[in-house]
Scaffold this active site. Structure first.
Site, short mmCIF file in Angstrom:
data_model
loop_
_atom_site.label_atom_id
_atom_site.label_comp_id
_atom_site.label_asym_id
_atom_site.label_seq_id
_atom_site.Cartn_x
_atom_site.Cartn_y
_atom_site.Cartn_z
N GLU A 33 0.83 -1.22 0.00
CA GLU A 33 0.00 0.00 0.00
C GLU A 33 0.86 1.27 0.00
O GLU A 33 0.53 2.24 -0.65
CB GLU A 33 -0.95 0.01 1.20
N GLN A 38 2.00 6.26 -4.69
CA GLN A 38 2.39 7.19 -5.75
C GLN A 38 2.94 6.46 -6.96
O GLN A 38 3.61 7.06 -7.78
CB GLN A 38 3.49 8.15 -5.25
N GLY A 77 10.75 7.06 -6.18
CA GLY A 77 10.41 8.45 -5.83
C GLY A 77 9.73 8.56 -4.47
O GLY A 77 9.50 7.54 -3.81
N TYR A 116 -6.16 6.48 4.59
CA TYR A 116 -6.38 5.51 3.52
C TYR A 116 -5.59 4.21 3.78
O TYR A 116 -6.14 3.11 3.75
CB TYR A 116 -5.98 6.11 2.15
N ASP A 134 -9.15 6.23 -1.69
CA ASP A 134 -7.99 6.83 -2.36
C ASP A 134 -8.46 7.56 -3.61
O ASP A 134 -9.67 7.67 -3.85
CB ASP A 134 -6.93 5.76 -2.68
#
Ligand code: SF4
Length: 349
Positions: A33, A38, A77, A116, A134
């Site tokens: 998760e 992202q 990232g 979330y 989300d």
């Protein structure tokens, strides 16, 4: 049939086979998760497998060195996700005696775990009746209910949580949450939703009102800040210099070449006559190569990056940086854009 039943049924029949769907282990669900916050599913798969094989449980993650964790995260990232997971793993091992929190409220206490993620872990691993909302789920709900409350306001978020809570009632919560996310990721997608093949199209209010592409609504337009980064690749025989990013900024904890940041784009002449550059070098400087400008987009920032390859003769700030052998640079966690540039072989040419 209720909308939620149809979406769950569709999920059972069409779901993508993903390795983290074969487990209810909260550690694995947590890792997946956090990665998926992202990152696209296809990209996350390999990272997930590598991460789990290096750190198969919370204990091994807690004992790891931060550089090792960041190196495995390199390319994904949003490195604060990895640093927070590492801190939370230590917290679980040291403060909770290695026992993973098993309630929504307790999961929220972990660094980097928001509403979330806590709801996803609590519902999937511990069957707690709580909806995980989300970006995908906002989109699905806004369209199904033709709900125009902006998703980036507290009031709008509350409204969508109520709608999700209403739908999750009497459902297997983990399956419901995963079904909604999957539906948003594969059917009710942003620009070209597959309304023709959608199993709930007859009940979709936005489709009947022609508002599908206006939803979800947002109040603020995203402001993107421009930043101008000049990286100095200083070659000292077979060595070069790196520094670790320490401030609360992008890429904290990763390594980079000596950096000069400017407020606007400037040419090489202006860079080398500026104070920041003169503080690093005495006398004449031989710049071997200047890269083209590389644009690297982050969520709220557009980075304009140039690399300058310089022979170290007059570089006198050596002690402020870590001197490393060029052959060893791949061992260091660096931002993706730097890694890509290094891989082009520029250091060895
Ligand atoms: Fe989304 Fe279209 Fe289905 Fe409505 S009909 S839920 S907009 S895919």
């Amino acid at each position: 049939m209720k909308i939620s039943d149809i979406i769950i049924d569709y999920y059972y029949k069409n779901k993508r086979e993903l390795v983290w769907r074969n487990t209810k282990n909260p550690y694995s669900i947590w890792v997946s998760e956090i990665m998926l916050q992202q990152t696209r599913v296809n990209q996350a798969k390999d990272f997930f497998n590598r991460f789990i094989s290096c750190f198969p449980d919370v204990q091994s993650l807690a004992e790891a060195d931060e550089n090792e964790v960041l190196k495995l995260w390199q390319g994904l990232g949003y490195y604060s996700r990895a640093r927070n997971m590492h801190l939370s793993a230590k917290f679980i091992v040291n403060e909770l005696k290695g026992s993973f929190p098993n309630k929504y409220e307790d999961l929220l206490k972990l660094k980097g775990v928001g509403e979330y993620t806590a709801a996803a872990i609590a519902s999937i691993s511990f069957n707690e009746q709580i909806a995980a909302v989300d970006g995908n789920v906002y989109r699905v709900l806004s369209r199904l209910f033709d709900e125009h409350s902006p998703i980036d306001t507290a009031k709008g978020k509350k409204r969508f949580k109520e709608l999700a809570a209403y739908m999750i009632e009497e459902q297997a919560p983990g399956d419901f949450n995963q079904a909604m996310m999957e539906f948003g990721a594969t059917v009710c997608i942003p620009a070209k939703p597959n309304c023709n093949q959608c199993p709930v199209s007859t009940q979709c209010l936005a489709l009947s009102k022609g508002t599908v592409l206006q939803l979800p609504s947002k109040k603020k337009a995203l402001k993107v800040k421009n930043r101008y980064l000049h990286y100095l690749i200083i070659i000292d025989n077979n060595n070069t210099f790196l520094q670790k990013r320490k401030n609360n900024d992008i890429w904290k904890g990763l390594y980079e070449f000596p950096l000069i940041e400017t407020q606007k784009q400037i040419n090489t002449q202006k860079l080398i006559s500026g104070d920041d550059f003169r503080k690093l070098f005495k006398g004449k400087v031989h710049i071997e190569h200047v890269s083209e400008e590389i644009k690297h987009r982050l969520s709220h920032q557009m980075l304009h990056i140039r690399f300058y390859k310089i022979v170290a003769e007059n570089f006198f700030e050596k002690t402020a940086y870590t001197s490393i052998s060029i052959d060893e640079i791949e061992k260091y966690p660096v931002p993706k854009v730097i890694d890509k540039y290094i891989r082009e072989g520029v250091l060895k040419n």
